[in-house]
Write a protein that holds these residues in place. Structure first.
Motif, PDB file in Angstrom:
ATOM      1  N   HIS A 220      33.998 115.924  26.287  1.00 42.85           N
ATOM      2  CA  HIS A 220      33.071 114.812  26.101  1.00 42.85           C
ATOM      3  C   HIS A 220      31.669 115.288  26.475  1.00 42.85           C
ATOM      4  O   HIS A 220      31.119 114.960  27.522  1.00 42.85           O
ATOM      5  N   ARG A 221      31.117 116.075  25.578  1.00 41.20           N
ATOM      6  CA  ARG A 221      29.857 116.757  25.839  1.00 41.20           C
ATOM      7  C   ARG A 221      28.719 115.769  26.125  1.00 41.20           C
ATOM      8  O   ARG A 221      27.931 115.967  27.047  1.00 41.20           O
ATOM      9  N   ARG A 222      28.623 114.707  25.316  1.00 43.47           N
ATOM     10  CA  ARG A 222      27.540 113.750  25.514  1.00 43.47           C
ATOM     11  C   ARG A 222      27.588 113.134  26.916  1.00 43.47           C
ATOM     12  O   ARG A 222      26.566 113.031  27.589  1.00 43.47           O
ATOM     13  N   ASN A 223      28.775 112.718  27.362  1.00 40.87           N
ATOM     14  CA  ASN A 223      28.895 112.112  28.681  1.00 40.87           C
ATOM     15  C   ASN A 223      28.522 113.099  29.780  1.00 40.87           C
ATOM     16  O   ASN A 223      27.897 112.733  30.784  1.00 40.87           O
ATOM     17  N   HIS A 224      28.915 114.357  29.606  1.00 43.35           N
ATOM     18  CA  HIS A 224      28.591 115.388  30.593  1.00 43.35           C
ATOM     19  C   HIS A 224      27.075 115.545  30.726  1.00 43.35           C
ATOM     20  O   HIS A 224      26.531 115.604  31.839  1.00 43.35           O
ATOM     21  N   ILE A 225      26.376 115.578  29.599  1.00 42.18           N
ATOM     22  CA  ILE A 225      24.915 115.714  29.621  1.00 42.18           C
ATOM     23  C   ILE A 225      24.282 114.457  30.209  1.00 42.18           C
ATOM     24  O   ILE A 225      23.337 114.533  31.014  1.00 42.18           O
ATOM     25  N   TYR A 226      24.797 113.300  29.836  1.00 40.24           N
ATOM     26  CA  TYR A 226      24.263 112.029  30.343  1.00 40.24           C
ATOM     27  C   TYR A 226      24.336 111.992  31.865  1.00 40.24           C
ATOM     28  O   TYR A 226      23.348 111.635  32.537  1.00 40.24           O
ATOM     29  N   TYR A 227      25.475 112.365  32.425  1.00 41.04           N
ATOM     30  CA  TYR A 227      25.618 112.305  33.880  1.00 41.04           C
ATOM     31  C   TYR A 227      24.773 113.384  34.573  1.00 41.04           C
ATOM     32  O   TYR A 227      24.340 113.192  35.716  1.00 41.04           O
ATOM     33  N   THR A 228      24.506 114.495  33.903  1.00 42.86           N
ATOM     34  CA  THR A 228      23.615 115.504  34.478  1.00 42.86           C
ATOM     35  C   THR A 228      22.179 114.980  34.528  1.00 42.86           C
ATOM     36  O   THR A 228      21.455 115.214  35.500  1.00 42.86           O
ATOM     37  N   VAL A 229      21.777 114.231  33.494  1.00 44.50           N
ATOM     38  CA  VAL A 229      20.456 113.587  33.517  1.00 44.50           C
ATOM     39  C   VAL A 229      20.388 112.573  34.660  1.00 44.50           C
ATOM     40  O   VAL A 229      19.368 112.483  35.366  1.00 44.50           O
ATOM     41  N   ARG A 230      21.468 111.838  34.860  1.00 48.27           N
ATOM     42  CA  ARG A 230      21.473 110.872  35.968  1.00 48.27           C
ATOM     43  C   ARG A 230      21.443 111.575  37.323  1.00 48.27           C
ATOM     44  O   ARG A 230      20.959 111.003  38.312  1.00 48.27           O
ATOM     45  N   LEU A 231      21.942 112.829  37.382  1.00 49.36           N
ATOM     46  CA  LEU A 231      21.807 113.623  38.603  1.00 49.36           C
ATOM     47  C   LEU A 231      20.334 113.863  38.912  1.00 49.36           C
ATOM     48  O   LEU A 231      19.895 113.703  40.060  1.00 49.36           O
ATOM     49  N   ALA A 232      19.569 114.242  37.900  1.00 46.26           N
ATOM     50  CA  ALA A 232      18.135 114.458  38.114  1.00 46.26           C
ATOM     51  C   ALA A 232      17.475 113.176  38.613  1.00 46.26           C
ATOM     52  O   ALA A 232      16.610 113.211  39.514  1.00 46.26           O
ATOM     53  N   GLU A 233      17.884 112.049  38.070  1.00 46.10           N
ATOM     54  CA  GLU A 233      17.342 110.761  38.520  1.00 46.10           C
ATOM     55  C   GLU A 233      17.691 110.496  39.980  1.00 46.10           C
ATOM     56  O   GLU A 233      16.847 110.058  40.775  1.00 46.10           O
ATOM     57  N   ALA A 234      18.950 110.747  40.350  1.00 50.78           N
ATOM     58  CA  ALA A 234      19.367 110.527  41.735  1.00 50.78           C
ATOM     59  C   ALA A 234      18.623 111.454  42.690  1.00 50.78           C
ATOM     60  O   ALA A 234      18.216 111.039  43.788  1.00 50.78           O
ATOM     61  N   GLU A 235      18.448 112.696  42.291  1.00 46.23           N
ATOM     62  CA  GLU A 235      17.703 113.636  43.137  1.00 46.23           C
ATOM     63  C   GLU A 235      16.261 113.181  43.320  1.00 46.23           C
ATOM     64  O   GLU A 235      15.700 113.281  44.422  1.00 46.23           O
ATOM     65  N   LEU A 236      15.661 112.659  42.264  1.00 50.15           N
ATOM     66  CA  LEU A 236      14.305 112.119  42.370  1.00 50.15           C
ATOM     67  C   LEU A 236      14.247 110.970  43.358  1.00 50.15           C
ATOM     68  O   LEU A 236      13.352 110.902  44.211  1.00 50.15           O
ATOM     69  N   ARG A 237      15.197 110.065  43.243  1.00 47.34           N
ATOM     70  CA  ARG A 237      15.195 108.893  44.117  1.00 47.34           C
ATOM     71  C   ARG A 237      15.499 109.268  45.560  1.00 47.34           C
ATOM     72  O   ARG A 237      15.131 108.539  46.492  1.00 47.34           O
ATOM     73  N   CYS A 238      16.141 110.427  45.757  1.00 54.01           N
ATOM     74  CA  CYS A 238      16.347 110.957  47.113  1.00 54.01           C
ATOM     75  C   CYS A 238      15.093 111.646  47.648  1.00 54.01           C
ATOM     76  O   CYS A 238      15.060 112.050  48.814  1.00 54.01           O
ATOM     77  N   GLY A 239      14.089 111.842  46.794  1.00 52.90           N
ATOM     78  CA  GLY A 239      12.866 112.532  47.191  1.00 52.90           C
ATOM     79  C   GLY A 239      12.920 114.029  47.036  1.00 52.90           C
ATOM     80  O   GLY A 239      12.019 114.738  47.482  1.00 52.90           O
ATOM     81  N   ASP A 240      13.979 114.533  46.384  1.00 54.45           N
ATOM     82  CA  ASP A 240      14.147 115.978  46.211  1.00 54.45           C
ATOM     83  C   ASP A 240      13.541 116.393  44.868  1.00 54.45           C
ATOM     84  O   ASP A 240      14.256 116.603  43.879  1.00 54.45           O
ATOM     85  N   ILE A 241      12.230 116.509  44.832  1.00 60.30           N
ATOM     86  CA  ILE A 241      11.505 116.834  43.594  1.00 60.30           C
ATOM     87  C   ILE A 241      11.922 118.194  43.051  1.00 60.30           C
ATOM     88  O   ILE A 241      12.114 118.372  41.837  1.00 60.30           O
ATOM     89  N   HIS A 242      12.086 119.153  43.946  1.00 66.45           N
ATOM     90  CA  HIS A 242      12.419 120.518  43.552  1.00 66.45           C
ATOM     91  C   HIS A 242      13.743 120.548  42.784  1.00 66.45           C
ATOM     92  O   HIS A 242      13.825 121.111  41.681  1.00 66.45           O
ATOM     93  N   SER A 243      14.790 119.923  43.344  1.00 64.49           N
ATOM     94  CA  SER A 243      16.102 119.920  42.688  1.00 64.49           C
ATOM     95  C   SER A 243      16.069 119.133  41.383  1.00 64.49           C
ATOM     96  O   SER A 243      16.672 119.546  40.383  1.00 64.49           O
ATOM     97  N   ALA A 244      15.364 117.999  41.376  1.00 64.77           N
ATOM     98  CA  ALA A 244      15.279 117.186  40.160  1.00 64.77           C
ATOM     99  C   ALA A 244      14.631 117.973  39.032  1.00 64.77           C
ATOM    100  O   ALA A 244      15.084 117.921  37.877  1.00 64.77           O
ATOM    101  N   ALA A 245      13.574 118.700  39.354  1.00 64.10           N
ATOM    102  CA  ALA A 245      12.882 119.491  38.330  1.00 64.10           C
ATOM    103  C   ALA A 245      13.785 120.594  37.794  1.00 64.10           C
ATOM    104  O   ALA A 245      13.835 120.836  36.575  1.00 64.10           O
ATOM    105  N   HIS A 246      14.512 121.254  38.677  1.00 60.19           N
ATOM    106  CA  HIS A 246      15.409 122.324  38.235  1.00 60.19           C
ATOM    107  C   HIS A 246      16.565 121.764  37.400  1.00 60.19           C
ATOM    108  O   HIS A 246      16.954 122.370  36.392  1.00 60.19           O
ATOM    109  N   THR A 247      17.107 120.616  37.810  1.00 60.79           N
ATOM    110  CA  THR A 247      18.177 119.992  37.019  1.00 60.79           C
ATOM    111  C   THR A 247      17.658 119.593  35.650  1.00 60.79           C
ATOM    112  O   THR A 247      18.310 119.828  34.621  1.00 60.79           O
TER     113      THR A 247
END
Length: 295
Positions: A220-247
């Motif tokens: 389920h490639r689309r779902n995998h990519i979707y949840y990886t994008v949501r990882l970047a969002e979660a990292e941003l909301r945690c204040g981890d700009i560095h990890s969000a940018a890399h993700t």
């Protein structure tokens, strides 16, 4: 009946293409197919057996169109098709399609009307009592769990999530409905992450999404990519700009190759937040984003 079986195979092809590529380019094709089949149903003469099969096929197609509209970020188009699916399922006495429509209504209304989302999921559980497989019960428990999270009911979320995992542990069944193929361990973890986001448990949300991002797509490639994008969002909301940018930078080529307006909407939100950051990784991501998506 041969044409009705052909319509059913078309729905399966929509489902497979959507799982791999997203719904943007499929949605209008599916709407066109539904329009033509509906016109055929209204203007043709047929007996009860063919009529029931035709109504079930139309309900199946309407449910698929509704989901494609959600993933194509055309949510306003989804509800009429779900209402159509429920009506046709009732006409054909097809509880499978009715329950599927209620499950999708729960998903559609979750963010704006979480109480309605919960009611739809609970109605689906009642309607499927006695015949639902463990995989279907898993999905419906996930729908109720996520609705509870949007209602900020931690106890309800934990209870329903535990029930979903217990049902999932029973494994697949030969009677599982075809649309349940996406109900995998990845989906359980993903809904858990989305629910933690709704509850404001940002670190736990990032942990769930990171577990998905580091694993294989599992078909389920689309779902995998979707949840990886949501990882970047979660990292941003945690204040981890560095990890969000890399993700974001890591997943950018995959998002570009995808046709999922829903995924792109969240990715654009990540870009918007990172555009205000001053770190080197954030600037690298913004430059890469601009190059990839410039008109």
């Amino acid at each position: 009946m041969e044409h009705i079986r052909l319509a059913g195979s078309l729905v399966e092809r929509f489902r497979q293409a959507d799982a791999a590529l997203g719904a943007d380019e499929l949605c209008d094709v599916a709407i066109g197919a539904h329009t033509r089949l509906s016109a055929w149903a209204a203007s043709s003469r047929y007996g009860r057996e063919v009529g029931d099969a035709l109504q079930s096929a139309l309900a199946d197609l309407a449910n698929q169109v509704a989901w494609l509209a959600v993933d194509a970020n055309r949510r306003q188009h989804a509800r009429p098709y779900l209402n159509d699916a429920i009506t046709r399922a009732r006409i054909a006495d097809d509880p499978h399609e009715e329950v599927r429509a209620l499950a999708c209504l729960s998903l559609l209304s979750r963010e704006d009307h979480p109480a309605e989302s919960l009611h739809c999921a609970e109605a689906a559980l009642r309607a499927s009592r006695g015949w639902a497989t463990a995989r279907l019960r898993t999905l419906l428990r996930l729908r109720t769990a996520h609705a509870y999270a949007h209602l900020n009911d931690v106890g309800g979320f934990n209870r329903e999530m535990a029930k979903a995992r217990n049902e999932f542990d029973h494994g697949p069944h030969e009677d599982d409905l075809p649309f349940l193929q996406f109900v995998t361990a990845q989906e359980l973890t993903g809904i858990q992450g989305l629910s933690h986001l709704a509850l404001g448990k940002l670190a736990r949300a990032a942990e769930s999404f990171r577990a998905i991002s580091s694993g294989p797509p599992a078909g389920h490639r689309r779902n995998h990519i979707y949840y990886t994008v949501r990882l970047a969002e979660a990292e941003l909301r945690c204040g981890d700009i560095h990890s969000a940018a890399h993700t974001g930078l890591r997943t950018l080529p995959e998002v570009k190759a995808l046709n999922s307006g829903r995924t792109m909407r969240h990715f654009a939100q990540v870009r918007s937040h990172l555009s205000r950051a001053q770190s080197v990784p954030a600037r690298e991501f913004i430059d890469a984003y601009r190059t990839a998506f410039q008109k």
